[in-house]
Every structure is written in structure tokens, then in C-alpha cells.
Design an enzyme around this catalytic site. Structure first.
Site, PDB file in Angstrom:
ATOM      1  N   CYS A  41       0.823  -1.209   0.000  1.00 44.09           N
ATOM      2  CA  CYS A  41       0.000   0.000   0.000  1.00 44.09           C
ATOM      3  C   CYS A  41       0.861   1.264   0.000  1.00 44.09           C
ATOM      4  CB  CYS A  41      -0.910  -0.021   1.221  1.00 44.09           C
ATOM      5  SG  CYS A  41      -1.852   1.497   1.458  1.00 44.09           S
ATOM      6  N   TYR A 178      -5.256   5.406  -9.385  1.00 46.43           N
ATOM      7  CA  TYR A 178      -6.427   4.599  -9.042  1.00 46.43           C
ATOM      8  C   TYR A 178      -7.650   5.027  -9.856  1.00 46.43           C
ATOM      9  CZ  TYR A 178      -3.846   2.750  -5.050  1.00 46.43           C
ATOM     10  OH  TYR A 178      -2.920   2.112  -4.259  1.00 46.43           O
TER      11      TYR A 178
END
Length: 310
Positions: A41, A178
Site C-alpha cells: 500500500c 487509481y
């Protein structure tokens, strides 16, 4: 993953937004806090980098989850024995969601990392990386050696400029990858990916001939951007269709320093960046954990090398 009616990706806000501060509910005490992260992440990696830079290794211990995020979310080693994943040393949790439900039994939000945990009150202090790194930057200064306490990655003199840069780097680059990868319509994808590369080109101009983005010193602006750029060629180019240019070949080293060299110098010359980066976890997470994008879960071998030498 949430998308709007036009197919664009919408990120839900973080839920726990408390602060470690003197005189507050969460005092900066030794042995009180624990950090849960994923190497995969980028948001969690921000916290790992600042934790290392500030010398908080012994003050805030860390636990790493498996990169294979499934239907139950991020798993700890007992639930998924992936190399480099840890067991939860506090509660032997199976998944990160167990921590959220321990902190708030009726919690209905997303089970994200990083998680900054308070062992004393047995609850989540904060799960917003941009706020955690600022806590790490100053909250424990009086418990650190003088050489670490003096380090400031959000200095008063540069805060306005840092905030201004963060205001467009986050939505168009950090979250822009994203928005490109999770878009479900052609129009939403193209809008996101073109804004992404417009901003990458803008940052390239800011970095030309410089070691850092602003102030001729390492700041949180570099840290926040770097975690996206180090993942760009190994993951975002292919998996998220951010393939207008790569970082390694799309920004040639004509000047003393450019985008690619800035990224590589931080990785190869600063252990806080290198030790916080695990390419196996990064690639496995994205290609394994998003079956709606990659239903075969095959993880690509390249690029070779994952990061180029200086």
C-alpha cells in the site's frame, strides 16, 4: 471499490482521525502505540518511511500484513502465510478488519491500512496516512535523540508551498493512478489518465536540476509523491493502464536530476525508502487482489530490473 454513475472512481474518506499530542486523549507515550501496514500500500509506505527517518523503530513497532487482500480484506500471516507477512502480536487477529471491529463493533467502513493502534485504550488512533506522518514528524520529538528530533519534514517556512503542491499531486497523481485503473467507462479512464500525465509532466519541470521538489530539502511532499512513482513502472503502467509513458523511459536524464533519477536516488541512497519498499508485495497485491481487473491473478515477471541502478 466505489464508482460514480459516470464510471469514475471515488475514494471513501478515512474514518479514524484522532491525534497523538500532549494533553490530549492520546499522549505521546513510550510503548503505547503500534503500526499496522502493508508493504504493498502506498499510503502505508508513507508512514513506514517517516517512521524510519525519524528513528521511531523502537517507539512505534510495526506489523506487516500479507499482500493478498481477499474477500476478508488484509490478512495477517496466520490467515495467509506469505513471505514477509507477520502475525498480529497483540491480539492474534486473522485480518485487519478484526482490529476495526475491536475498536468499533458496529463499524461499517473500509478496513484499510495503515492503522495506528493505541494499546492502552485498545482502539485505532488514526488510519489516515497524511495525518499519521505528521504525527510521526513531531509528536515524539522529546523522546528522540537530538539528531532525529531536529528533522522536520513539514517545516513552518515551507508549509504553504507543501500544502499547495499536495492539493493537486494527491488527486491527480497519488489517487490519479487509481482513478485511471478503477474507471469503468472509457471516458472516465481517459479523463483520469490524461490529468495524471499532465501532472507528472508538471512535477518533472519542478524537479529539473533539483534534488527535491521544494526548498532544496527532503519534505513530506517528496515522500507522498515517491510512494506512487516507485510503483509506477512495476504496477500502474500495466495493471492500471497508465501507459502513456513509463517513468524510466518517459523522462530521460537530460539534466542533472529528473523524475526518474529523483526516484532512484531516494531509493538507493536513503534506507528509509529502500527498506520500506518490497516489490514482491507490491506486485503481488495489485495483480492478485483486483480480480475485477486481472481475473487470472497472474503476476507479471517484469519490468527487469524492477528499479534501475543509479
Amino acid at each position: 471499490m466505489k464508482t460514480s454513475d459516470d464510471g469514475s472512481f471515488k475514494r471513501a474518506p478515512s474514518s479514524f482521525r484522532n491525534v497523538i499530542e500532549k494533553g490530549g486523549k492520546f499522549e505521546p507515550e513510550l510503548g503505547r502505540y503500534h503500526l499496522y501496514v502493508s508493504y504493498a500500500c502506498p499510503w502505508a509506505t508513507r508512514t513506514l518511511i517517516v517512521r524510519k527517518l525519524k528513528g521511531l523503530d523502537d517507539i512505534v513497532p510495526v506489523t506487516v500484513v500479507s499482500p493478498r487482500m481477499g474477500t476478508d480484506g488484509w490478512p495477517f500471516a496466520p490467515a495467509d502465510q506469505f513471505p514477509g507477512a507477520d502475525a498480529d502480536p497483540l491480539y492474534n487477529s486473522q485480518h485487519v478488519k478484526d482490529l476495526y471491529l475491536k475498536a468499533e463493533p458496529h463499524y461499517e467502513g473500509r478496513f484499510t491500512v495503515p492503522v495506528l493502534w493505541d494499546k492502552k485504550l485498545q482502539t485505532i488512533v488514526n488510519n489516515e496516512s497524511s495525518e499519521i506522518i505528521r504525527m510521526f514528524n513531531t509528536a515524539f520529538n522529546d523522546k528522540l535523540s537530538a539528531d532525529k528530533a531536529v528533522l522536520d519534514y513539514y517545516p513552518e517556512s515551507l508549509r504553504a508551498e507543501i500544502d499547495s503542491l499536495n492539493d493537486w499531486i494527491y488527486p491527480t497523481i497519488n489517487n490519479g493512478v487509481y482513478r485511471s485503473g478503477f474507471a469503468t467507462t472509457q471516458a472516465a479512464y481517459e479523463e483520469a489518465v490524461h490529468k495524471l500525465f499532465e501532472s507528472l509532466d508538471k512535477v518533472e519541470k519542478l524537479l529539473t536540476g533539483k534534488d527535491y521538489i521544494i526548498g532544496n530539502q527532503l519534505t513530506e511532499c517528496d515522500i507522498r509523491l515517491w510512494v506512487t512513482i516507485i510503483r509506477f513502472d512495476p504496477v500502474y503502467v500495466g495493471h492500471f493502464k497508465c501507459n502513456i509513458r513509463t517513468i524510466r523511459d518517459g523522462y530521460p536524464e537530460i539534466n542533472r536530476l529528473n523524475f526518474s533519477r529523483w526516484m532512484k536516488k531516494l531509493y538507493w541512497n536513503n534506507d528509509a525508502f529502500k527498506s520500506s519498499t518490497n516489490f514482491e508485495h507490491i506486485k503481488t497485491h495489485y495483480y492478485w487482489s483486483h480480480p475485477h481487473i486481472n481475473p487470472t491473478r497472474v503476476v507479471p515477471v517484469g519490468p527487469d530490473p524492477t528499479i534501475q541502478p543509479l
